[in-house]
Design a protein around this motif. Structure first.
Motif, short mmCIF file in Angstrom:
data_model
loop_
_atom_site.label_atom_id
_atom_site.label_comp_id
_atom_site.label_asym_id
_atom_site.label_seq_id
_atom_site.Cartn_x
_atom_site.Cartn_y
_atom_site.Cartn_z
N LEU A 223 -48.13 27.35 -15.03
CA LEU A 223 -47.54 27.57 -13.71
C LEU A 223 -48.62 27.53 -12.63
N ALA A 224 -49.74 28.15 -12.88
CA ALA A 224 -50.83 28.16 -11.90
C ALA A 224 -51.33 26.74 -11.64
N ARG A 225 -51.46 25.92 -12.70
CA ARG A 225 -51.90 24.54 -12.51
C ARG A 225 -50.87 23.73 -11.74
N PHE A 226 -49.61 23.97 -12.04
CA PHE A 226 -48.54 23.26 -11.33
C PHE A 226 -48.56 23.59 -9.85
N LEU A 227 -48.68 24.87 -9.52
CA LEU A 227 -48.70 25.27 -8.12
C LEU A 227 -49.96 24.77 -7.42
N ALA A 228 -51.09 24.72 -8.13
CA ALA A 228 -52.33 24.22 -7.54
C ALA A 228 -52.20 22.73 -7.21
N GLU A 229 -51.52 21.98 -8.09
CA GLU A 229 -51.31 20.56 -7.83
C GLU A 229 -50.45 20.34 -6.61
N ARG A 230 -49.51 21.21 -6.39
CA ARG A 230 -48.63 21.10 -5.22
C ARG A 230 -49.28 21.64 -3.96
N GLY A 231 -50.42 22.31 -4.11
CA GLY A 231 -51.10 22.84 -2.94
C GLY A 231 -50.56 24.18 -2.49
N GLU A 232 -49.96 24.91 -3.39
CA GLU A 232 -49.39 26.22 -3.03
C GLU A 232 -50.21 27.34 -3.60
#
Length: 92
Positions: free
Chosen positions: A83-92
């Motif tokens: 989840l953290a990697r996913f949000l980091a990719e989205r810039g959140e």
């Protein structure tokens, strides 16, 4: 049990439609073969509980229990921090 009527049939058999609705059936009204309205009874309770609503759906046949036994669910993400990697990719 759902029943289907065209608009013409529903108008011609209005008393019969209402009788079926009072018996707990749902009536679908269609125009040129496309469903446009659904007639069902008004529940006496404005805000039924979840258990009451589920029992109503079971009685009407709209809800059936699965033949497959319940299974415990495992984690969806197998790698920690997904989840953290996913949000980091989205810039959140």
């Amino acid at each position: 049990m759902a029943l289907n009527y065209s608009i013409y049939e529903a108008k011609a058999r209005f008393s019969e439609v209402i009788r079926q609705v009072r018996e707990g059936k749902t009536v679908t009204v269609s125009y040129r073969g496309e469903p446009v309205a659904e007639i069902r009874s008004i529940r006496h309770r404005q805000n039924p509980t979840l258990d009451e609503r589920l029992k109503d759906l079971e009685r009407s046949g709209e809800l059936v229990h699965s033949a497959i036994p319940r299974q415990t669910l495992g984690p969806v993400g197998r790698r920690p921090g997904a989840l953290a990697r996913f949000l980091a990719e989205r810039g959140e």
